[in-house]
Design an enzyme around this catalytic site. Sequence first.
Site, short mmCIF file in Angstrom:
data_model
loop_
_atom_site.label_atom_id
_atom_site.label_comp_id
_atom_site.label_asym_id
_atom_site.label_seq_id
_atom_site.Cartn_x
_atom_site.Cartn_y
_atom_site.Cartn_z
N HIS A 1 0.87 -1.18 0.00
CA HIS A 1 0.00 0.00 0.00
C HIS A 1 0.90 1.22 0.00
O HIS A 1 1.66 1.45 0.94
CB HIS A 1 -0.92 0.02 1.22
CG HIS A 1 -1.85 1.20 1.26
ND1 HIS A 1 -3.12 1.17 0.70
CD2 HIS A 1 -1.68 2.45 1.75
CE1 HIS A 1 -3.69 2.34 0.87
NE2 HIS A 1 -2.84 3.13 1.51
N CYS A 2 0.83 2.02 -1.06
CA CYS A 2 1.69 3.20 -1.20
C CYS A 2 1.00 4.41 -0.60
O CYS A 2 -0.05 4.84 -1.08
CB CYS A 2 2.01 3.43 -2.68
SG CYS A 2 3.08 4.87 -2.95
N PHE A 3 1.59 4.98 0.44
CA PHE A 3 0.98 6.13 1.10
C PHE A 3 1.14 7.41 0.30
O PHE A 3 0.41 8.38 0.53
CB PHE A 3 1.57 6.30 2.50
CG PHE A 3 1.17 5.23 3.46
CD1 PHE A 3 -0.07 5.24 4.07
CD2 PHE A 3 2.03 4.17 3.74
CE1 PHE A 3 -0.44 4.24 4.95
CE2 PHE A 3 1.66 3.17 4.61
CZ PHE A 3 0.42 3.20 5.21
#
Length: 226
Positions: free
Chosen positions: A129-131
Amino acid sequence: MPRRNGWECVWNIQQILSMLLLFSSAGFYAFIYIAATRTNFDEPRQSPWTKTVGSLMLFGAAWLLLLTSVLILAAGILIGSNPADPLIQKEISGESTPQAYCTICNKHVHPTSLHCKYCDKCVLRMDHHCFFVNNCIGKRNYRLYIAVMILTLVYLVSNCFGSVLIFIFHYTAASILSSIAETYSLDDRALQAACGCFAVLFAIFSLFLGDLLRLHWVLCEQYRYL
């Protein structure tokens, strides 16, 4: 409740800081490039190099505008992408063949899917999950993710090169920053400090992003995301 993409959630601190850095740096370099084309260099600043300053700075402004626009567009598409496992929707419509089962979604999913606790959905071949885009990265949007990383790296390297070019012109030819400071009533040292800080910061980011891109390329070959 599962969310389809990163636009359906409030922006986090990583997104806000990255956008501030992008727009502040793009605005600074655009100002320098455009101001350099509008600045008259007086004697004794004139030199054979001075004749090329305007054309190079104009090219730099056009390249910066194009690159920033493409980067923002690609990042926006990545944020809006939906990497969810398509088998979930097929099962809802009664078209899927049961394979694996997610006890959180209470749906049959692909065996390579993982459940993201941030997006509350199963993602096909989920990588992470890329913030920075507030969205999951998986098989369905991995190519776009790599493209955004490459564009970001090109943006960082281009601005590092632009800073070096500006300092070369400043100290060896046209005193470009001093001329801009005089024309627009700015502090010469502040312009030099800002240009130097952006150059050092982007050089460091380029090294980290380049190594991260190398790692993802290895993952692409190993797990065949592309």
